[in-house]
Design a protein around this motif. Sequence first.
Motif, PDB file in Angstrom:
ATOM      1  N   HIS A   1      20.979  74.480 -40.592  1.00 17.31           N
ATOM      2  CA  HIS A   1      20.671  74.200 -41.983  1.00 17.31           C
ATOM      3  C   HIS A   1      21.744  74.885 -42.963  1.00 17.31           C
ATOM      4  O   HIS A   1      21.962  74.300 -44.010  1.00 17.31           O
ATOM      5  CB  HIS A   1      19.317  74.870 -42.454  1.00 17.31           C
ATOM      6  CG  HIS A   1      18.209  74.029 -41.891  1.00 17.31           C
ATOM      7  ND1 HIS A   1      17.374  74.543 -41.014  1.00 17.31           N
ATOM      8  CD2 HIS A   1      17.829  72.775 -42.092  1.00 17.31           C
ATOM      9  CE1 HIS A   1      16.484  73.654 -40.620  1.00 17.31           C
ATOM     10  NE2 HIS A   1      16.660  72.472 -41.297  1.00 17.31           N
ATOM     11  N   LYS A   2      22.459  76.022 -42.544  1.00 15.30           N
ATOM     12  CA  LYS A   2      23.214  76.535 -43.279  1.00 15.30           C
ATOM     13  C   LYS A   2      24.867  75.891 -43.344  1.00 15.30           C
ATOM     14  O   LYS A   2      25.707  76.276 -44.166  1.00 15.30           O
ATOM     15  CB  LYS A   2      23.397  77.979 -43.027  1.00 15.30           C
ATOM     16  CG  LYS A   2      22.406  78.763 -43.250  1.00 15.30           C
ATOM     17  CD  LYS A   2      22.534  80.166 -43.057  1.00 15.30           C
ATOM     18  CE  LYS A   2      21.199  81.176 -43.517  1.00 15.30           C
ATOM     19  NZ  LYS A   2      21.635  82.479 -43.164  1.00 15.30           N
ATOM     20  N   ALA A   3      25.100  75.014 -42.129  1.00 15.03           N
ATOM     21  CA  ALA A   3      26.534  74.350 -42.087  1.00 15.03           C
ATOM     22  C   ALA A   3      26.425  73.195 -42.797  1.00 15.03           C
ATOM     23  O   ALA A   3      25.351  72.282 -42.856  1.00 15.03           O
ATOM     24  CB  ALA A   3      26.489  74.074 -40.513  1.00 15.03           C
ATOM     25  N   PRO A   4      27.645  72.924 -43.463  1.00 14.39           N
ATOM     26  CA  PRO A   4      27.896  71.727 -44.009  1.00 14.39           C
ATOM     27  C   PRO A   4      27.744  70.399 -42.913  1.00 14.39           C
ATOM     28  O   PRO A   4      27.975  70.762 -41.561  1.00 14.39           O
ATOM     29  CB  PRO A   4      29.437  71.793 -44.551  1.00 14.39           C
ATOM     30  CG  PRO A   4      29.623  73.177 -44.418  1.00 14.39           C
ATOM     31  CD  PRO A   4      28.721  73.951 -43.421  1.00 14.39           C
TER      32      PRO A   4
ATOM     33  N   CYS B   1      29.961  77.446 -39.723  1.00 15.04           N
ATOM     34  CA  CYS B   1      31.109  76.855 -39.537  1.00 15.04           C
ATOM     35  C   CYS B   1      31.311  76.443 -38.016  1.00 15.04           C
ATOM     36  O   CYS B   1      30.640  77.072 -37.053  1.00 15.04           O
ATOM     37  CB  CYS B   1      32.121  77.565 -40.155  1.00 15.04           C
ATOM     38  SG  CYS B   1      32.639  79.129 -39.506  1.00 15.04           S
ATOM     39  N   TYR B   2      32.566  75.664 -37.660  1.00 19.79           N
ATOM     40  CA  TYR B   2      32.854  75.411 -36.371  1.00 19.79           C
ATOM     41  C   TYR B   2      33.337  76.511 -35.756  1.00 19.79           C
ATOM     42  O   TYR B   2      32.805  76.455 -34.336  1.00 19.79           O
ATOM     43  CB  TYR B   2      33.911  74.221 -36.396  1.00 19.79           C
ATOM     44  CG  TYR B   2      34.455  73.876 -34.994  1.00 19.79           C
ATOM     45  CD1 TYR B   2      33.796  73.127 -34.302  1.00 19.79           C
ATOM     46  CD2 TYR B   2      35.569  74.498 -34.704  1.00 19.79           C
ATOM     47  CE1 TYR B   2      33.806  72.866 -33.113  1.00 19.79           C
ATOM     48  CE2 TYR B   2      35.981  74.018 -33.424  1.00 19.79           C
ATOM     49  CZ  TYR B   2      35.320  73.276 -32.685  1.00 19.79           C
ATOM     50  OH  TYR B   2      35.863  72.759 -31.475  1.00 19.79           O
ATOM     51  N   SER B   3      33.621  77.686 -36.208  1.00 24.54           N
ATOM     52  CA  SER B   3      34.464  78.722 -35.414  1.00 24.54           C
ATOM     53  C   SER B   3      33.005  79.466 -34.710  1.00 24.54           C
ATOM     54  O   SER B   3      33.353  80.487 -33.879  1.00 24.54           O
ATOM     55  CB  SER B   3      35.023  79.709 -36.214  1.00 24.54           C
ATOM     56  OG  SER B   3      34.513  80.215 -37.244  1.00 24.54           O
TER      57      SER B   3
ATOM     58  N   GLY C   1      13.608  70.106 -34.083  1.00 24.96           N
ATOM     59  CA  GLY C   1      13.170  70.011 -35.232  1.00 24.96           C
ATOM     60  C   GLY C   1      14.530  69.404 -36.040  1.00 24.96           C
ATOM     61  O   GLY C   1      15.368  69.001 -35.460  1.00 24.96           O
ATOM     62  N   HIS C   2      14.240  69.207 -37.386  1.00 26.75           N
ATOM     63  CA  HIS C   2      15.400  68.669 -38.183  1.00 26.75           C
ATOM     64  C   HIS C   2      16.450  69.710 -38.215  1.00 26.75           C
ATOM     65  O   HIS C   2      16.326  70.837 -38.628  1.00 26.75           O
ATOM     66  CB  HIS C   2      14.845  68.608 -39.611  1.00 26.75           C
ATOM     67  CG  HIS C   2      16.166  67.869 -40.613  1.00 26.75           C
ATOM     68  ND1 HIS C   2      16.447  66.550 -40.343  1.00 26.75           N
ATOM     69  CD2 HIS C   2      16.605  68.182 -41.505  1.00 26.75           C
ATOM     70  CE1 HIS C   2      17.254  66.400 -41.018  1.00 26.75           C
ATOM     71  NE2 HIS C   2      17.460  67.277 -41.987  1.00 26.75           N
ATOM     72  N   GLN C   3      17.704  69.480 -37.663  1.00 26.13           N
ATOM     73  CA  GLN C   3      18.642  70.256 -37.567  1.00 26.13           C
ATOM     74  C   GLN C   3      18.593  71.426 -36.667  1.00 26.13           C
ATOM     75  O   GLN C   3      19.325  72.593 -36.853  1.00 26.13           O
ATOM     76  CB  GLN C   3      19.369  70.432 -38.817  1.00 26.13           C
ATOM     77  CG  GLN C   3      19.852  69.247 -39.763  1.00 26.13           C
ATOM     78  CD  GLN C   3      20.716  69.779 -40.826  1.00 26.13           C
ATOM     79  OE1 GLN C   3      20.638  70.830 -41.397  1.00 26.13           O
ATOM     80  NE2 GLN C   3      21.327  68.836 -41.751  1.00 26.13           N
TER      81      GLN C   3
ATOM     82  N   ASP D   1      29.481  67.870 -41.926  1.00 30.60           N
ATOM     83  CA  ASP D   1      30.565  67.738 -41.216  1.00 30.60           C
ATOM     84  C   ASP D   1      30.952  68.789 -39.983  1.00 30.60           C
ATOM     85  O   ASP D   1      31.293  68.632 -38.756  1.00 30.60           O
ATOM     86  CB  ASP D   1      31.865  67.498 -41.933  1.00 30.60           C
ATOM     87  CG  ASP D   1      32.603  68.473 -42.675  1.00 30.60           C
ATOM     88  OD1 ASP D   1      31.476  69.415 -43.149  1.00 30.60           O
ATOM     89  OD2 ASP D   1      33.678  68.956 -42.807  1.00 30.60           O
ATOM     90  N   GLN D   2      30.719  70.230 -40.364  1.00 30.78           N
ATOM     91  CA  GLN D   2      30.923  71.163 -39.454  1.00 30.78           C
ATOM     92  C   GLN D   2      29.721  71.308 -38.416  1.00 30.78           C
ATOM     93  O   GLN D   2      30.021  71.765 -37.296  1.00 30.78           O
ATOM     94  CB  GLN D   2      30.945  72.499 -40.386  1.00 30.78           C
ATOM     95  CG  GLN D   2      32.089  72.613 -41.104  1.00 30.78           C
ATOM     96  CD  GLN D   2      33.285  73.038 -40.453  1.00 30.78           C
ATOM     97  OE1 GLN D   2      33.371  73.934 -39.685  1.00 30.78           O
ATOM     98  NE2 GLN D   2      34.409  72.190 -40.774  1.00 30.78           N
ATOM     99  N   ALA D   3      28.611  70.771 -38.927  1.00 30.41           N
ATOM    100  CA  ALA D   3      27.233  70.995 -38.095  1.00 30.41           C
ATOM    101  C   ALA D   3      27.430  69.832 -36.997  1.00 30.41           C
ATOM    102  O   ALA D   3      27.435  70.009 -35.791  1.00 30.41           O
ATOM    103  CB  ALA D   3      25.991  70.489 -38.678  1.00 30.41           C
ATOM    104  N   ILE D   4      28.291  68.627 -37.127  1.00 29.91           N
ATOM    105  CA  ILE D   4      28.507  67.651 -36.092  1.00 29.91           C
ATOM    106  C   ILE D   4      29.381  68.205 -35.214  1.00 29.91           C
ATOM    107  O   ILE D   4      29.313  67.877 -33.825  1.00 29.91           O
ATOM    108  CB  ILE D   4      28.965  66.322 -36.884  1.00 29.91           C
ATOM    109  CG1 ILE D   4      27.864  65.679 -37.771  1.00 29.91           C
ATOM    110  CG2 ILE D   4      29.620  65.455 -35.727  1.00 29.91           C
ATOM    111  CD1 ILE D   4      28.214  64.488 -38.415  1.00 29.91           C
TER     112      ILE D   4
END
Length: 150
Positions: free
Chosen positions: A85-88, A63-65, A114-116, A90-93
């Motif tokens: 990879h574990k973050a949704p 998550c963002y935190s 790599g990818h993400q 919108d949170q990853a962005i």
Amino acid sequence: MSFVNKFMQFIGLAEEEEKIPASQMVKEAEEPQNDVMSVQRKGTVVNLHTNKQVKVILSEPECYSDAQMIADYLRARRPVVINLHKAPFDQAIRVIDFISGTIYALGGRMDKIGHQIFLCAPENVDVQGSISEFLNTKEEQHRVSQTQLR
């Protein structure tokens, strides 16, 4: 004499140093020191052959935190590999936005490996090469092979 001392003397806040003629300085330098213990030197001993090991931090924020913890590692001048990879999405962005701002402020760099997956390196870490070119060529080869199969 440092610039600050000269400036302080100029404005009258510091006493002027006594000027010694060059002939007296040579005579003083030629006199041998009889008492070895009277000579005291102040200095710092620096080991030139230090093998400081740089630790790479691996992080999988969910998550963002979690972004602040990553930023703290970067501020401590440690490179961080971020796997999103574990973050949704919108949170990853949001995490990438926060970390890219931190990297910019610290003068470091961020590379997609790599990818993400991102490598974030502060200014003291030298990153050579590029994996993204390799990834692009692999994707192109995959696309070409898929079109040839059709």
